[in-house]
Scaffold this active site. Structure first.
Site, PDB file in Angstrom:
ATOM      1  N   ARG A 389       0.925  -1.196   0.153  1.00  0.00           N
ATOM      2  CA  ARG A 389      -0.130  -0.003  -0.089  1.00  0.00           C
ATOM      3  C   ARG A 389       0.786   1.345   0.000  1.00  0.00           C
ATOM      4  O   ARG A 389       2.171   1.205   0.680  1.00  0.00           O
ATOM      5  CB  ARG A 389      -0.847  -0.065   1.115  1.00  0.00           C
ATOM      6  CG  ARG A 389      -1.892  -1.106   1.399  1.00  0.00           C
ATOM      7  CD  ARG A 389      -2.679  -0.938   2.670  1.00  0.00           C
ATOM      8  NE  ARG A 389      -3.421  -2.127   3.156  1.00  0.00           N
ATOM      9  CZ  ARG A 389      -4.460  -2.640   2.604  1.00  0.00           C
ATOM     10  NH1 ARG A 389      -5.092  -2.084   1.727  1.00  0.00           N
ATOM     11  NH2 ARG A 389      -5.105  -3.904   3.295  1.00  0.00           N
ATOM     12  N   HIS A 449       3.396  -9.780   0.973  1.00  0.00           N
ATOM     13  CA  HIS A 449       2.949  -8.795   2.155  1.00  0.00           C
ATOM     14  C   HIS A 449       4.205  -8.244   2.735  1.00  0.00           C
ATOM     15  O   HIS A 449       4.232  -7.297   3.464  1.00  0.00           O
ATOM     16  CB  HIS A 449       2.222  -9.622   3.134  1.00  0.00           C
ATOM     17  CG  HIS A 449       1.515  -9.034   4.115  1.00  0.00           C
ATOM     18  ND1 HIS A 449       1.742  -8.801   5.477  1.00  0.00           N
ATOM     19  CD2 HIS A 449       0.701  -7.649   4.094  1.00  0.00           C
ATOM     20  CE1 HIS A 449       1.226  -7.835   6.187  1.00  0.00           C
ATOM     21  NE2 HIS A 449       0.440  -7.402   5.421  1.00  0.00           N
ATOM     22  N   ARG A 578      -2.546  -6.485  19.787  1.00  0.00           N
ATOM     23  CA  ARG A 578      -3.614  -5.536  19.548  1.00  0.00           C
ATOM     24  C   ARG A 578      -5.033  -5.902  19.244  1.00  0.00           C
ATOM     25  O   ARG A 578      -5.929  -5.354  19.862  1.00  0.00           O
ATOM     26  CB  ARG A 578      -2.776  -4.390  18.400  1.00  0.00           C
ATOM     27  CG  ARG A 578      -3.811  -3.369  18.349  1.00  0.00           C
ATOM     28  CD  ARG A 578      -3.742  -2.891  16.916  1.00  0.00           C
ATOM     29  NE  ARG A 578      -4.635  -3.594  15.990  1.00  0.00           N
ATOM     30  CZ  ARG A 578      -4.190  -3.707  14.727  1.00  0.00           C
ATOM     31  NH1 ARG A 578      -2.969  -2.863  14.218  1.00  0.00           N
ATOM     32  NH2 ARG A 578      -4.908  -4.612  13.800  1.00  0.00           N
TER      33      ARG A 578
END
Length: 774
Positions: A389, A449, A578
């Protein structure tokens, strides 16, 4: 008076019996007796609860509370688009399938709905509290409109581009776009749909009221004014609504059709043709009109949701971005550029020592400058890069294009399957090809990734390799919103192995033969399992087993079982997770030596850190991968070792240590899957880890082991650089035919980014969501 039942109906009991029975005492966190794993989707909903808690916290500035409330909504939308859509498919296709926790898909769908309704009810309460607080501080949002309003003219003027369609009751509605705001109007034998245009149109800035800025919700205004919009037609009811569609693009990597073409076709289907998963209505009740609309969309009542707050809170982001009193927001964080990186050539610095970057506290401009300097350096021969991204106007893309124009060999793997960024990445790939960059053919069934940049530089007739490896994306925007770690290094071993890795991508091979790097889908899972088992052996032999890990999600059942084995052996395991955590800590005989902590604060915790052992045998890896099956088996991922003992100690003692000690923004996972706020011991000083990291960066890391990197230091000897065989770089390939560059501000002709200023931007951009953007 109690109701009396017939004597022969033994299944019925007097209501008074239930009323008189004493309530059971509140139960503690009881240890599960059967399930060893907690459901991943229910765990994710618990994470969204923790985000919602930030919206509820009065100590958080008011506009930040509004931002967190909007994040909860965007998170939930994406959850339905991806996870609920998948669960619904399983419920239809394989109804007997059971998840690792024992639930079947229909049971899970029911629990998801129950949790979502409960979560949104709390969100509605907190949202109203936030609006009251903002109104007192000079920011007002108008959500209710009477028969006449002083804002009628202004709102109507802003809706000149709105459209409406009348349909007979027997007619199906037209194709509606996912996540777009519409208004439904019901008449006697027909209905109308009002399209407000772009999502942002529903929020209208109105004339100020003295020093108070005023905003209005156009969708609610339209719903109130339908009798004026459709005069004489006898409107029965009207309400805003939106739909959520399945986000699956449905591409098939084994088909002959080009993957990029399949992706673009899938994006089109996702917008207006894919299956509707949820209908959300902004109505006072589950009305006849809402049920009718659900039926028209082919939905049952379980897919119809009504909440007591406006729909699509993310569209309110303009309120957060507008000028306002500084007390309504967090004090801006200014990402730092360390002094030693301002005055020297970055290659000279990295050649002498490894450099750790902790974002957003250390500026991402350092990484941009690393690529930009490589693009302009005549000694640089080759650049390899992975892109998952990036930002809308990306200095990373511009640096890569400039490097190609300078005659360097540039090869980039652009992951066009990065969810919700597919269209942008297809366009980036086209622009890079047009600039002469070799864009590696997509992997099809696998996602790449990993976050890695490899630069080959000719120095005194030899090749020296400089590498950036990171836990987060090459995205300057999210680098100011997410906490991530990056490593700049000239380590010869990592330089050689990243060359092999890029060759593997270019040749579409299975990764193998790595010594320093842990690589998926090759050895990453097996090596993590081995490292956990080594701590078990060490505990039994030496009594010193230790595991500390930080990640976004923990789902993989084999890893979880190995951690249970470690706990039973007496290994102390501290986990910073998280989001999703399927492991159940604190259960006697299974996980009593495991602690799980989740930190939710102004920045999204995104770095992945894996530490095994202590002392001389300590091994520390940073990674792009979570402990999830998808990261191990369907993605190309990297975990890279931290070899520098000073950096390793800083990560373990400071980043992991302070995060685990957080008693302000931390939550502790309980055996039953719930979370409790970490309690501060009486008299203990408050510890807020993100605030500590910000202060350390501003002070140039004084008082830490990294302080020495700011002082003049004789470079420690490194292994002599040796020429690398040409075969280790990705082979050249014929680029596909050039495609038209994107026009306007995102076009290929954008100027290269300027050199970074001594400090970063005034503050982080508002978060779109707290999702996994990887």
């Amino acid at each position: 008076m109690p109701f009396h039942m017939e004597k022969d109906d033994s299944d019925w009991k007097p209501l008074s019996q239930f009323l008189s029975e004493p309530k059971a005492a509140a139960a503690g966190h009881a240890a599960p007796t059967v399930q060893r794993l907690y459901n991943r989707d229910l765990s994710w909903l618990n994470f969204n609860d923790r985000v919602l808690n930030e919206a509820a916290d009065p100590s958080v500035p008011a506009l930040e509370r509004l931002r967190f409330a909007s994040i909860v909504s965007s998170n939930l939308d994406e959850f339905f688009m991806v996870r609920v859509a998948e669960i619904a498919k399983i419920a239809t296709r394989t109804p007997n399938y059971r998840y690792p926790d024992g639930l079947n898909a229909r049971q899970l769908l029911s629990l998801v709905r129950e949790h979502a309704l409960r979560q949104k009810a709390l969100q509605a309460r907190y949202f109203n509290e936030i609006l009251d607080t903002l109104a007192k501080l000079g920011v007002r949002l108008v959500t209710e409109f009477g028969e006449a309003s002083p804002y009628d003219y202004d709102i109507q003027a802003r809706l000149s581009g709105a459209k409406a369609m009348l349909c007979r009751s027997a007619e199906s509605p037209p194709a509606l776009q996912s996540q777009k705001i519409y208004v439904f109007v019901r008449f006697q034998r027909q209905y109308a749909l009002v399209d407000l245009g772009e999502r942002e149109n529903r929020l209208v800035e109105l004339p100020p009221d003295g020093k108070t800025t005023v905003w209005g919700l156009a969708d609610r205004w339209v719903a109130t004014r339908v009798r004026n919009i459709f005069p004489g037609q006898g409107a029965i009811e009207a309400f805003p609504f939106k739909i959520i569609r399945d986000a699956d693009l449905g591409y098939r990597p084994d088909e002959e059709v080009n993957i990029e073409e399949q992706i673009l076709q899938g994006i089109h289907r996702r917008r207006g043709e894919s299956k509707v998963i949820r209908l959300e209505v902004d109505a006072p009740s589950y009305s006849e009109g809402a049920l009718f609309l659900a039926s028209q969309l082919g939905l049952d009542s379980a897919a119809l949701y009504r909440f007591d707050l406006p729909i699509d809170l993310p569209a309110l982001r303009k309120i957060f971005e507008a000028p306002a009193s500084t007390r309504l927001r967090y004090t801006p964080v200014r990402p730092q550029i360390p002094r030693f990186l301002k005055s020297k050539d970055i290659f000279d610095i990295v050649k002498s020592r490894d450099v750790l970057l902790h974002h957003p506290y250390d500026s991402f401009d350092i990484v941009v400058n690393f690529l930009l300097q490589a693009a302009r350096d005549p000694a640089v021969r080759e650049i390899n890069h992975t892109l998952y991204r990036t930002s809308r106007e990306s200095p990373i893309i511009e640096a890569l294009k400039e490097a190609s124009r300078q005659g360097k060999k540039v090869a980039v793997y652009v992951e066009i399957k990065a969810r919700f960024d597919e269209a942008a990445n297809v366009q980036w790939a086209a622009e890079l090809r047009q600039a002469g960059v070799k864009v590696v053919q997509p992997m099809g069934g696998f996602k790449v990734h990993s976050k890695v940049t490899r630069i080959v530089r000719e120095e005194d007739g030899q090749q020296t390799v400089y590498v950036h490896l990171g836990t987060g994306n090459y995205h300057p925007g999210t680098a100011r919103q997410y906490t991530d770690l990056g490593l700049l290094t000239a380590d010869a071993g990592l330089g050689a192995e990243t060359g092999v890795y890029f060759s593997t991508l270019a040749q579409r091979q299975d990764p193998s033969g790595y010594k320093d790097l842990l690589v998926a889908p090759g050895n990453l899972h097996a090596q993590f399992m081995r490292l956990i088992r080594e701590e078990i052996k060490s505990r039994k032999a030496e009594g010193d087993g230790r595991i500390v890990a930080k990640m976004n999600s923990l789902v993989d059942p084999d890893i979880i079982e190995a951690l249970y084995d470690a706990s039973r052996a007496g290994v102390k395991v501290d986990l910073l997770v998280r989001g999703i955590c399927c492991l159940r800590p604190g259960i006697s005989g299974m996980s009593e030596n495991i602690r799980v902590v989740s930190v939710v604060d102004r920045f999204l915790e995104h770095s992945r850190i894996y530490c095994f052992g202590s002392g001389e045998r300590q091994r520390l890896y940073l990674s792009s991968a979570d402990w999830m099956p998808r990261n191990f088996f369907t993605r190309y991922e990297l975990a890279f070792p931290i070899k520098d003992p000073h950096i390793r100690r800083f990560i373990v003692d400071t980043i992991l240590g302070k995060s685990l000690a957080d008693n302000t923004k931390a939550w502790a996972l309980q055996p039953d899957g719930t979370y409790d706020r970490v309690a501060r011991a009486p008299g203990a000083e408050p510890v807020r880890s993100q605030a500590i990291f910000e202060q350390l960066a501003e002070s140039q890391y004084q008082g830490t082991i990294l302080e020495e990197r700011f002082s003049p230091k004789k470079a420690e000897p490194r292994p002599e650089a040796t020429p690398l065989p040409a075969k280790e770089g990705p082979p050249a390939a014929e680029p596909p035919p050039a495609q038209a560059a994107r026009p306007g501000a995102d076009g290929a002709a954008a100027a290269p980014p300027p050199a970074p200023a001594p400090s970063g931007p005034p503050g982080p951009e508002p978060l779109q969501n707290a999702k996994e953007t990887a």
